[in-house]
Design an enzyme around this catalytic site. Structure first.
Site, PDB file in Angstrom:
ATOM      1  N   ALA A 166       3.616  -2.178  17.305  1.00 60.20           N
ATOM      2  CA  ALA A 166       2.746  -1.081  16.868  1.00 60.20           C
ATOM      3  C   ALA A 166       1.497  -0.916  17.718  1.00 60.20           C
ATOM      4  CB  ALA A 166       2.347  -1.286  15.409  1.00 60.20           C
ATOM      5  N   ASP A 167       1.137  -1.946  18.498  1.00 59.81           N
ATOM      6  CA  ASP A 167      -0.096  -1.862  19.298  1.00 59.81           C
ATOM      7  C   ASP A 167       0.095  -2.604  20.620  1.00 59.81           C
ATOM      8  OD1 ASP A 167      -2.690  -1.302  20.063  1.00 59.81           O
ATOM      9  OD2 ASP A 167      -3.593  -2.896  18.868  1.00 59.81           O
ATOM     10  N   LEU A 168       0.958  -2.066  21.462  1.00 57.14           N
ATOM     11  CA  LEU A 168       1.245  -2.714  22.740  1.00 57.14           C
ATOM     12  C   LEU A 168       0.116  -2.409  23.732  1.00 57.14           C
ATOM     13  CD1 LEU A 168       3.268  -4.460  24.269  1.00 57.14           C
ATOM     14  CD2 LEU A 168       4.368  -2.359  25.072  1.00 57.14           C
ATOM     15  N   ASN A 172      -2.489  -7.846  24.077  1.00 54.09           N
ATOM     16  CA  ASN A 172      -1.367  -8.379  23.303  1.00 54.09           C
ATOM     17  C   ASN A 172      -0.193  -8.789  24.183  1.00 54.09           C
ATOM     18  OD1 ASN A 172      -2.649  -8.173  20.841  1.00 54.09           O
ATOM     19  ND2 ASN A 172      -1.940  -6.091  20.472  1.00 54.09           N
TER      20      ASN A 172
END
Length: 242
Positions: A166-168, A172
């Site tokens: 969801a938050d690449l 991360n």
């Protein structure tokens, strides 16, 4: 890898019984963390690294974003344990490791009910040894195009296995000293059936926005259009859209 659950008062604890025992609940207590990590302020959303019985671990407390996060940062509306963010991420990490994907091993998760309808939660994962996130690395030095190609191929491999991050963003993505990439922080992620082309492309676009933003912030950020072309070319060679 096995995992068990137990109740302790208003809390439910999920843990990897090959790595820790039921005493792992203490690892989620602020007093224990402050005493054993040297971290005096456990800010929401901040990863806290520590050692426990020879294990390198990472603690993360879930937090709300946006305006509502300023008001009720750590609590969420509670319905069922299986609907909680911490339960979903813990089991998603377990499932991805079963697929031999390079993600951290989930060690324990803690979900505390706050009557009448909300909960607080946190997760502990095994720290990826000898690693830095991509933001830290690119602020110091450049990666060669072969490494960017390797990263693009890895993202495509995740997508081919229907994994949605969801938050690449650059923070991360971890790179180890031996040159292996890992993806971390799968809060709000999912293993889809199947992953749509739209969601796969949204992941890649999110990473590009992250890199562009960091380049605007850090004057010595080592990222070029050539690097991006190397990543996307490798990605397109491997991706299999459903």
């Amino acid at each position: 890898m096995g995992h068990r659950e137990f109740r302790s008062g208003l809390a439910t604890v999920i843990y990897d019984d090959e790595m820790v025992g039921t005493d792992c609940e203490k690892l989620f207590h602020d007093d224990w963390l402050k005493e054993n990590t040297g971290c005096t302020s456990l800010q929401r959303g901040t990863a806290v690294m520590f050692e426990y019985r020879g294990l390198g671990l990472v603690f993360k407390r879930y937090h709300r974003g946006g305006l509502i996060g300023r008001i009720i940062a750590k609590t969420y509306r509670y319905r069922r344990l299986k609907n909680t963010r911490v339960w979903r991420e813990f089991h998603m990490l377990h499932a991805m490791r079963e697929l031999d994907l390079p993600v951290p091993r989930p060690i324990a998760a803690h979900c505390l009910g706050v009557p009448p309808l909300v909960y607080r939660c946190a997760v502990i994962t095994e720290r990826v040894p000898d690693s830095q996130n991509l933001t830290e690395i690119l602020c110091e030095s450049a990666l060669d195009n072969e490494q960017w190609e390797k990263l693009g191929a890895l993202i495509a491999h995740f997508h081919n296995l229907n994994v949605f991050h969801a938050d690449l963003n650059a923070s991360n993505i971890l790179l180890t000293g031996s040159g292996e990439f890992y993806l971390v922080d799968f809060d709000k992620g999912a293993i889809c059936t199947p992953l749509s082309r739209q969601n796969a492309e949204a992941n890649v676009s999110r990473l590009r926005r992250s890199l562009d933003k960091l380049q605007g912030i850090h004057p010595s950020f080592h990222f070029s259009e050539e690097n991006w072309q190397a990543l996307t070319s490798a990605y397109q060679r491997i991706i299999q859209y459903n």
